[in-house]
Design a protein around this motif. Structure first.
Motif, PDB file in Angstrom:
ATOM      1  N   PRO A  47       0.806  -1.232   0.000  1.00  0.00           N
ATOM      2  CA  PRO A  47       0.000   0.000   0.000  1.00  0.00           C
ATOM      3  C   PRO A  47       0.836   1.277   0.000  1.00  0.00           C
ATOM      4  N   ASP A  48       2.046   1.214   0.596  1.00  0.00           N
ATOM      5  CA  ASP A  48       2.881   2.419   0.652  1.00  0.00           C
ATOM      6  C   ASP A  48       3.987   2.416  -0.411  1.00  0.00           C
ATOM      7  N   ALA A  49       3.861   1.561  -1.413  1.00  0.00           N
ATOM      8  CA  ALA A  49       4.847   1.533  -2.513  1.00  0.00           C
ATOM      9  C   ALA A  49       4.403   2.481  -3.628  1.00  0.00           C
ATOM     10  N   VAL A  50       5.348   2.787  -4.544  1.00  0.00           N
ATOM     11  CA  VAL A  50       4.984   3.586  -5.722  1.00  0.00           C
ATOM     12  C   VAL A  50       5.470   2.878  -6.981  1.00  0.00           C
ATOM     13  N   LEU A  51       4.737   3.092  -8.051  1.00  0.00           N
ATOM     14  CA  LEU A  51       5.129   2.573  -9.356  1.00  0.00           C
ATOM     15  C   LEU A  51       5.195   3.746 -10.328  1.00  0.00           C
ATOM     16  N   PHE A  52       6.406   4.030 -10.830  1.00  0.00           N
ATOM     17  CA  PHE A  52       6.567   5.017 -11.895  1.00  0.00           C
ATOM     18  C   PHE A  52       6.419   4.280 -13.224  1.00  0.00           C
ATOM     19  N   ALA A  53       5.489   4.716 -14.064  1.00  0.00           N
ATOM     20  CA  ALA A  53       5.311   4.083 -15.377  1.00  0.00           C
ATOM     21  C   ALA A  53       5.639   5.107 -16.459  1.00  0.00           C
ATOM     22  N   PHE A  54       6.697   4.844 -17.224  1.00  0.00           N
ATOM     23  CA  PHE A  54       7.110   5.744 -18.309  1.00  0.00           C
ATOM     24  C   PHE A  54       6.579   5.220 -19.637  1.00  0.00           C
ATOM     25  N   GLU A  55       5.950   6.098 -20.384  1.00  0.00           N
ATOM     26  CA  GLU A  55       5.430   5.723 -21.706  1.00  0.00           C
ATOM     27  C   GLU A  55       5.493   6.971 -22.597  1.00  0.00           C
ATOM     28  N   ASN A  76       4.431  10.669 -19.005  1.00  0.00           N
ATOM     29  CA  ASN A  76       4.410  10.663 -20.469  1.00  0.00           C
ATOM     30  C   ASN A  76       5.712  11.294 -20.963  1.00  0.00           C
ATOM     31  N   ALA A  77       6.786  10.511 -20.873  1.00  0.00           N
ATOM     32  CA  ALA A  77       8.101  11.031 -21.255  1.00  0.00           C
ATOM     33  C   ALA A  77       9.027   9.869 -21.571  1.00  0.00           C
ATOM     34  N   ASP A  78      10.131  10.212 -22.192  1.00  0.00           N
ATOM     35  CA  ASP A  78      11.148   9.222 -22.543  1.00  0.00           C
ATOM     36  C   ASP A  78      11.763   8.631 -21.271  1.00  0.00           C
ATOM     37  N   ALA A  79      12.045   7.346 -21.325  1.00  0.00           N
ATOM     38  CA  ALA A  79      12.669   6.660 -20.187  1.00  0.00           C
ATOM     39  C   ALA A  79      13.978   7.329 -19.767  1.00  0.00           C
ATOM     40  N   GLN A  80      14.605   8.019 -20.693  1.00  0.00           N
ATOM     41  CA  GLN A  80      15.882   8.662 -20.365  1.00  0.00           C
ATOM     42  C   GLN A  80      15.738   9.742 -19.301  1.00  0.00           C
ATOM     43  N   ALA A  94      15.714   3.567  -7.585  1.00  0.00           N
ATOM     44  CA  ALA A  94      14.649   2.602  -7.903  1.00  0.00           C
ATOM     45  C   ALA A  94      15.056   1.267  -7.309  1.00  0.00           C
ATOM     46  N   ASP A  95      14.102   0.541  -6.727  1.00  0.00           N
ATOM     47  CA  ASP A  95      14.430  -0.796  -6.213  1.00  0.00           C
ATOM     48  C   ASP A  95      14.621  -1.769  -7.381  1.00  0.00           C
ATOM     49  N   HIS A  96      13.726  -1.676  -8.368  1.00  0.00           N
ATOM     50  CA  HIS A  96      13.857  -2.506  -9.565  1.00  0.00           C
ATOM     51  C   HIS A  96      13.285  -1.743 -10.765  1.00  0.00           C
ATOM     52  N   ILE A  97      13.785  -2.071 -11.939  1.00  0.00           N
ATOM     53  CA  ILE A  97      13.283  -1.447 -13.167  1.00  0.00           C
ATOM     54  C   ILE A  97      12.815  -2.561 -14.106  1.00  0.00           C
ATOM     55  N   ILE A  98      11.615  -2.425 -14.616  1.00  0.00           N
ATOM     56  CA  ILE A  98      11.010  -3.444 -15.476  1.00  0.00           C
ATOM     57  C   ILE A  98      10.711  -2.801 -16.817  1.00  0.00           C
ATOM     58  N   SER A  99      11.318  -3.312 -17.862  1.00  0.00           N
ATOM     59  CA  SER A  99      11.223  -2.629 -19.151  1.00  0.00           C
ATOM     60  C   SER A  99      10.700  -3.526 -20.266  1.00  0.00           C
ATOM     61  N   ALA A 100       9.817  -2.932 -21.086  1.00  0.00           N
ATOM     62  CA  ALA A 100       9.368  -3.611 -22.315  1.00  0.00           C
ATOM     63  C   ALA A 100       9.671  -2.713 -23.515  1.00  0.00           C
ATOM     64  N   ILE A 101      10.584  -1.752 -23.339  1.00  0.00           N
ATOM     65  CA  ILE A 101      10.952  -0.882 -24.470  1.00  0.00           C
ATOM     66  C   ILE A 101      11.504  -1.775 -25.591  1.00  0.00           C
ATOM     67  N   PRO A 102      11.054  -1.581 -26.820  1.00  0.00           N
ATOM     68  CA  PRO A 102      11.513  -2.455 -27.920  1.00  0.00           C
ATOM     69  C   PRO A 102      12.925  -2.099 -28.391  1.00  0.00           C
ATOM     70  N   PHE A 103      13.925  -2.464 -27.590  1.00  0.00           N
ATOM     71  CA  PHE A 103      15.304  -2.086 -27.881  1.00  0.00           C
ATOM     72  C   PHE A 103      15.829  -2.667 -29.205  1.00  0.00           C
ATOM     73  N   LEU A 104      15.187  -3.756 -29.671  1.00  0.00           N
ATOM     74  CA  LEU A 104      15.644  -4.326 -30.956  1.00  0.00           C
ATOM     75  C   LEU A 104      15.332  -3.380 -32.105  1.00  0.00           C
ATOM     76  N   ASN A 105      14.383  -2.460 -31.896  1.00  0.00           N
ATOM     77  CA  ASN A 105      13.948  -1.569 -32.981  1.00  0.00           C
ATOM     78  C   ASN A 105      14.512  -0.159 -32.861  1.00  0.00           C
ATOM     79  N   ILE A 106      15.365   0.089 -31.898  1.00  0.00           N
ATOM     80  CA  ILE A 106      15.890   1.449 -31.758  1.00  0.00           C
ATOM     81  C   ILE A 106      17.419   1.408 -31.785  1.00  0.00           C
TER      82      ILE A 106
END
Ligand SMILES: C[S@@+](CC[C@H](N)C(=O)[O-])C[C@H]1O[C@@H](n2cnc3c(N)ncnc32)[C@H](O)[C@@H]1O
Length: 173
Positions: A47-55, A76-80, A94-106
Motif C-alpha cells: 500500500p505504501d509503494a509507488v510505481l513510476f510508469a514511463f510511456e 508521459n516522457a522518454d525513459a531517459q 529505484a528498487d527494480h526497473i522493469i522494461s518492455a521498451i523495444p530495444f531491438l527496434n531502436i
C-alpha cells in the motif's frame, strides 16, 4: 509498440517474480504500453509503494491514466528522463526497473544510454528486467551489468525472453 499483442500473464509473472512485494517500495516500469504489466504490478505492491510508469506515446498514456490508483505515477516522457522524474517526487533510487521498451527496434546508442541511466539509479542489488523476442543484443546488457540471466517464456505471443540484469559490486555513496 514493437509488439501487437500485450504480454501474457506468464510473461508478466516472469518479469516480476523476483520482487519482494513487502520490502520493495519504488518500482519503475519503462515502456508501459497499454498497462498490462502496470496493472499486474499494482495488484501486488504494498500500500505504501509507488510505481513510476514511463510511456512516450500520449495515446497509450490516455489508456493508462484510466487506472485509478494513487500509487501509480504515470509519466508521459522518454525513459531517459527517469532520474529527474524520480527526484521531482522525492526519490533518489529505484528498487527494480522493469522494461518492455523495444530495444531491438531502436539505435544501440539509445539503448546503451537507457541501460546506463537505469544502472545508475538502481539500488545496490536492484534488478533491471527486460522483455525481448530475441537474444541478439545480449552483449549490450553485458557491457553495462555484471550479471545477465536469461529466461525463456514460451507462453507468450510471440514466445519471448526475460533478461534479469544486476551489478555485483556495491556503489559507493
Ligand atoms: C512492446 S510495448 C510494451 C507494452 C506492455 N508493457 C506489454 O508488455 O504488453 C513497448 C512500449 O514502449 C514504449 N516506448 C518505446 N520507447 C520508449 C522510451 N524511450 N521511453 C518510454 N517508453 C518507450 C512504446 O511506446 C511502447 O508502448
Amino acid at each position: 509498440m514493437g509488439t501487437v499483442i500485450p504480454s501474457s500473464d506468464a510473461m508478466c509473472r516472469k518479469m516480476t517474480d523476483f520482487i519482494d512485494w513487502e520490502q520493495d517500495k519504488v518500482i519503475v516500469e519503462l515502456g508501459a504500453g497499454d498497462g498490462v504489466i502496470t496493472k499486474h504490478i499494482l495488484s501486488r505492491i504494498a500500500p505504501d509503494a509507488v510505481l513510476f510508469a514511463f510511456e512516450i506515446n500520449p495515446d497509450l498514456c490516455k489508456i493508462i491514466s484510466k487506472i485509478n490508483d494513487p500509487r501509480l505515477i504515470l509519466v508521459n516522457a522518454d525513459a531517459q528522463t527517469m532520474e529527474q522524474h524520480l527526484n521531482a517526487h522525492g526519490y533518489d533510487h529505484a528498487d527494480h526497473i522493469i522494461s518492455a521498451i523495444p530495444f531491438l527496434n531502436i539505435p544501440e546508442e539509445i539503448t546503451t544510454q537507457i541501460l546506463n541511466k537505469s544502472q545508475q539509479i538502481l539500488k545496490d542489488q536492484g534488478l533491471f528486467i527486460q522483455m525481448h523476442y530475441a537474444k541478439t543484443i545480449t552483449h549490450l546488457y553485458r557491457q553495462v551489468f555484471d550479471e545477465v540471466h536469461i529466461d525463456y517464456v514460451p507462453v507468450n505471443i510471440p514466445p519471448g525472453y526475460v533478461f534479469k540484469c544486476k551489478n555485483l559490486t556495491l556503489k559507493s555513496h
